[in-house]
Design a protein around this motif. Structure first.
Motif, PDB file in Angstrom:
ATOM      1  N   GLN A  37      34.075  63.320 -17.803  1.00 18.14           N
ATOM      2  CA  GLN A  37      33.250  64.070 -16.872  1.00 18.14           C
ATOM      3  C   GLN A  37      33.568  63.693 -15.428  1.00 18.14           C
ATOM      4  OE1 GLN A  37      30.851  66.641 -17.324  1.00 18.14           O
ATOM      5  NE2 GLN A  37      31.277  66.681 -15.135  1.00 18.14           N
ATOM      6  N   LEU A  38      33.942  64.690 -14.650  1.00 21.56           N
ATOM      7  CA  LEU A  38      34.237  64.490 -13.237  1.00 21.56           C
ATOM      8  C   LEU A  38      32.958  64.458 -12.413  1.00 21.56           C
ATOM      9  CD1 LEU A  38      37.263  66.926 -12.826  1.00 21.56           C
ATOM     10  CD2 LEU A  38      37.366  64.431 -12.761  1.00 21.56           C
ATOM     11  N   THR A  39      33.002  63.738 -11.324  1.00 25.61           N
ATOM     12  CA  THR A  39      31.935  63.764 -10.326  1.00 25.61           C
ATOM     13  C   THR A  39      32.534  64.274  -9.017  1.00 25.61           C
ATOM     14  OG1 THR A  39      32.370  61.517  -9.528  1.00 25.61           O
ATOM     15  CG2 THR A  39      30.859  61.762 -11.415  1.00 25.61           C
ATOM     16  N   MET A  40      31.692  64.649  -8.092  1.00 27.46           N
ATOM     17  CA  MET A  40      32.179  65.150  -6.810  1.00 27.46           C
ATOM     18  C   MET A  40      33.070  64.125  -6.116  1.00 27.46           C
ATOM     19  SD  MET A  40      31.416  68.290  -6.152  1.00 27.46           S
ATOM     20  CE  MET A  40      31.731  68.312  -4.381  1.00 27.46           C
ATOM     21  N   ASP A  41      32.761  62.864  -6.227  1.00 33.35           N
ATOM     22  CA  ASP A  41      33.540  61.817  -5.564  1.00 33.35           C
ATOM     23  C   ASP A  41      34.962  61.714  -6.107  1.00 33.35           C
ATOM     24  OD1 ASP A  41      31.385  61.178  -3.991  1.00 33.35           O
ATOM     25  OD2 ASP A  41      30.742  59.477  -5.230  1.00 33.35           O
ATOM     26  N   LEU A  50      36.109  74.135  -4.805  1.00 38.18           N
ATOM     27  CA  LEU A  50      35.493  74.751  -5.983  1.00 38.18           C
ATOM     28  C   LEU A  50      34.280  73.954  -6.417  1.00 38.18           C
ATOM     29  CD1 LEU A  50      35.361  76.713  -8.355  1.00 38.18           C
ATOM     30  CD2 LEU A  50      37.084  75.302  -9.533  1.00 38.18           C
ATOM     31  N   GLY A  51      34.394  72.619  -6.432  1.00 41.84           N
ATOM     32  CA  GLY A  51      33.273  71.782  -6.824  1.00 41.84           C
ATOM     33  C   GLY A  51      32.051  72.026  -5.964  1.00 41.84           C
ATOM     34  N   GLU A  52      32.258  72.195  -4.669  1.00 42.74           N
ATOM     35  CA  GLU A  52      31.131  72.437  -3.761  1.00 42.74           C
ATOM     36  C   GLU A  52      30.454  73.767  -4.066  1.00 42.74           C
ATOM     37  OE1 GLU A  52      33.013  72.038   0.023  1.00 42.74           O
ATOM     38  OE2 GLU A  52      32.803  69.836   0.063  1.00 42.74           O
ATOM     39  N   GLY A  61      25.545  71.205 -13.008  1.00 41.33           N
ATOM     40  CA  GLY A  61      26.447  70.468 -12.142  1.00 41.33           C
ATOM     41  C   GLY A  61      27.890  70.804 -12.460  1.00 41.33           C
ATOM     42  N   LEU A  62      28.728  69.785 -12.576  1.00 44.58           N
ATOM     43  CA  LEU A  62      30.132  69.989 -12.896  1.00 44.58           C
ATOM     44  C   LEU A  62      30.404  69.906 -14.387  1.00 44.58           C
ATOM     45  CD1 LEU A  62      31.863  67.892 -10.072  1.00 44.58           C
ATOM     46  CD2 LEU A  62      31.337  70.339 -10.087  1.00 44.58           C
ATOM     47  N   ALA A  63      29.356  69.926 -15.197  1.00 45.78           N
ATOM     48  CA  ALA A  63      29.510  69.806 -16.649  1.00 45.78           C
ATOM     49  C   ALA A  63      29.777  71.173 -17.284  1.00 45.78           C
ATOM     50  CB  ALA A  63      28.263  69.159 -17.247  1.00 45.78           C
ATOM     51  N   GLY A  64      29.618  71.255 -18.619  1.00 45.91           N
ATOM     52  CA  GLY A  64      29.869  72.504 -19.327  1.00 45.91           C
ATOM     53  C   GLY A  64      31.303  72.962 -19.118  1.00 45.91           C
ATOM     54  N   PRO A  65      31.533  74.258 -18.925  1.00 45.98           N
ATOM     55  CA  PRO A  65      32.906  74.747 -18.765  1.00 45.98           C
ATOM     56  C   PRO A  65      33.546  74.323 -17.456  1.00 45.98           C
ATOM     57  CG  PRO A  65      31.339  76.518 -18.371  1.00 45.98           C
ATOM     58  CD  PRO A  65      30.551  75.353 -18.904  1.00 45.98           C
ATOM     59  N   TYR A  66      32.708  73.943 -16.463  1.00 46.07           N
ATOM     60  CA  TYR A  66      33.262  73.582 -15.163  1.00 46.07           C
ATOM     61  C   TYR A  66      34.090  72.301 -15.231  1.00 46.07           C
ATOM     62  CZ  TYR A  66      29.923  77.064 -13.556  1.00 46.07           C
ATOM     63  OH  TYR A  66      29.220  78.230 -13.381  1.00 46.07           O
ATOM     64  N   ASN A  67      33.732  71.387 -16.117  1.00 53.62           N
ATOM     65  CA  ASN A  67      34.464  70.129 -16.210  1.00 53.62           C
ATOM     66  C   ASN A  67      35.941  70.351 -16.561  1.00 53.62           C
ATOM     67  OD1 ASN A  67      34.642  67.223 -16.195  1.00 53.62           O
ATOM     68  ND2 ASN A  67      34.629  67.291 -18.424  1.00 53.62           N
ATOM     69  N   PRO A  68      36.271  71.085 -17.632  1.00 50.98           N
ATOM     70  CA  PRO A  68      37.689  71.350 -17.873  1.00 50.98           C
ATOM     71  C   PRO A  68      38.305  72.285 -16.836  1.00 50.98           C
ATOM     72  CG  PRO A  68      36.329  72.464 -19.521  1.00 50.98           C
ATOM     73  CD  PRO A  68      35.428  71.537 -18.776  1.00 50.98           C
ATOM     74  N   MET A  69      37.528  73.230 -16.329  1.00 55.04           N
ATOM     75  CA  MET A  69      38.063  74.169 -15.337  1.00 55.04           C
ATOM     76  C   MET A  69      38.588  73.455 -14.099  1.00 55.04           C
ATOM     77  SD  MET A  69      35.275  77.271 -15.585  1.00 55.04           S
ATOM     78  CE  MET A  69      35.456  77.672 -13.843  1.00 55.04           C
ATOM     79  N   MET A  70      37.953  72.342 -13.738  1.00 52.15           N
ATOM     80  CA  MET A  70      38.357  71.608 -12.543  1.00 52.15           C
ATOM     81  C   MET A  70      39.788  71.086 -12.650  1.00 52.15           C
ATOM     82  SD  MET A  70      36.163  71.522 -10.105  1.00 52.15           S
ATOM     83  CE  MET A  70      34.567  72.333 -10.019  1.00 52.15           C
TER      84      MET A  70
END
Length: 217
Positions: A37-41, A50-52, A61-70
């Motif tokens: 799991q990525l964090t903004m930092d 994109l994270g913002e 937050g950055l979880a769910g599909p957003y985590n791999p998308m990042m």
């Protein structure tokens, strides 16, 4: 009474457990996550814009599909723009839009899609009985005409790879051309989301029961 209890449980799920815990969700198997799991930092200069944007609108937050998308920020940005339209600007009424997402979530037995969208569907006015029957892998009874059209249209398209003339004619009686196109797009989009979640082994928050149990059809 059962409907009230069901709605209440959905409301609890939507109220905060997912939002807080999904940021640190680990695969249900207990093994190392495929994509930590990525964090903004941790975001680099290509990922941060994109994270913002995600953090401004996402309840996970950055979880769910957003985590791999990042991991693919240019693709992630294109998908985020598509998500934005299909969630907040689509011509399909919210209740029916969420119903179509749940249909895909049930077909894929997508733990995250169902966990996230069942409360949203209930909030949008979809009957808890319909949600419960769909979760039990049944064609829901007592659907309104527009709900039945959505169910048949999405189910035929995604399981038979076509829409019958009869079902298409029924859709044309209720929906505009734009709504039919948007309904098709949201179904296809959430197949892609389900694939992303399955590949990445994203799951529900720690301590939360997955909607679909092992061995269930």
């Amino acid at each position: 009474m059962k409907s009230l209890v069901f709605l209440s449980s959905l409301a609890v799920a939507a109220a905060g457990g997912w939002v807080a815990a999904a940021m640190f969700a680990q695969p249900a198997t207990g093994k190392e996550p495929r994509f930590p799991q990525l964090t903004m930092d941790q975001l680099d200069e290509k990922q941060r814009p994109l994270g913002e944007q995600v953090m401004k609108v996402s309840s996970v937050g950055l979880a769910g599909p957003y985590n791999p998308m990042m991991r693919s920020p240019l693709l992630g940005q294109r998908l985020f723009d598509l998500f934005h339209y299909l969630r907040w600007e689509t011509s399909v009424p919210t209740k029916l839009n969420e119903f179509s997402i749940l249909i895909i979530g049930r077909q894929w037995r997508s733990q995250v899609e169902w966990y996230a969208h069942a409360p949203l569907a209930a909030k949008a006015g979809l009957s808890p009985d319909i949600i419960a029957e769909l979760k039990a892998n049944k064609r829901p009874s007592n659907m309104t005409e527009d709900e039945a059209v959505v169910y048949d249209f999405v189910t035929e398209l995604t399981t038979k790879q076509k829409v019958s003339d009869e079902t298409f004619a029924s859709a044309k009686k209720i929906f505009s051309d734009q709504q039919i196109i948007d309904l098709t797009a949201v179904a296809g989009n959430y197949v892609m989301v389900a694939m992303m979640l399955a590949m990445a082994e994203e799951t529900v928050p720690p301590g939360k029961e997955p909607p679909f149990k092992a061995g269930e059809k």
